[in-house]
Design a protein around this motif. Sequence first.
Motif: not given
Length: 290
Positions: A45, A137, A139-141, A143, A146, A250-254
């Motif tokens: 990441e 995390i 996430a497509r992008t 974290a 981002q 952020f966009e994503g799942t933690r």
Amino acid sequence: MARRVRKAVFPVGGMGTRFLPATKAMPKEMLPVVDKPLIQYAVEEAAAAGIEHFIFVTGRGKNAIEDHFDHAPDLERNLKERGKFDLVEAVTSWMPKSGQISYTRQQEPLGLGHAVWCARDLVADEPFAVLLPDDLILARTPALKQMVAVHTEVGGHVVAVTDVPREHTKRYGILDVEQDNGRLARARGLVEKPEPEVAPSTLSIIGRYILHPAIFEFLDRMEKGAGGEIQLTDAIAQTIGMVPFHGLRFEGTRFDCGDKVGWLEANVAFALERADIGAAAREALKQFKF
């Protein structure tokens, strides 16, 4: 425009007692999610966010982490001789290059702030990231990528945040929000693990930070906070007013992989996202009746 973030600190000195006996002889950061250890996800990441220098703050019994980020000549030679070049790629392609990794020891478990302070000479006078491998995390992008994009615009401190139930505020560092557009929150304060009835908000920090080097001035004081430890959030709070401080949703799942159930959830989620095993994993899960 803020200075580019080139360095990342990985505090990996903890004992991992919540995963005993698995972590009796293995660092908790080496716990696998599907087929990669937590620490590798964190490093990948960081690399995707443009990090060039990876700083590990270790403790006793963490040699497996150093070995993981080094070549294994016997293994690689054996795989090549057997024509398993895809596996050679799997064990080497993600490794930072020689000279990009540094290690320093946290000789006493005095808290996250102390662990970050141990990296002060390696960080020097530039902005840096901190990644806690326990927080994984999906996430497509990535974290941190981002966060780096936001930091380029606002500078100062940028932390990853998520809203939590009010009864959980005593588990986290909580932002005292001054302005919030639903994605980026500017904070005027920060409280470590407040009781729900006095928490200034429910916006909590998770294990991703981009920090201004001014924080070391306050970490140098070795002031103990919640739990009798040197808290990173206390030092961040003391710099507010000196440097900007923002929290990014952020966009994503933690997934909290410091928790057994969170680690199990991460294994399922990451397996289902895999092109090679996702369909098979989905079929396997159908046999369980809930």
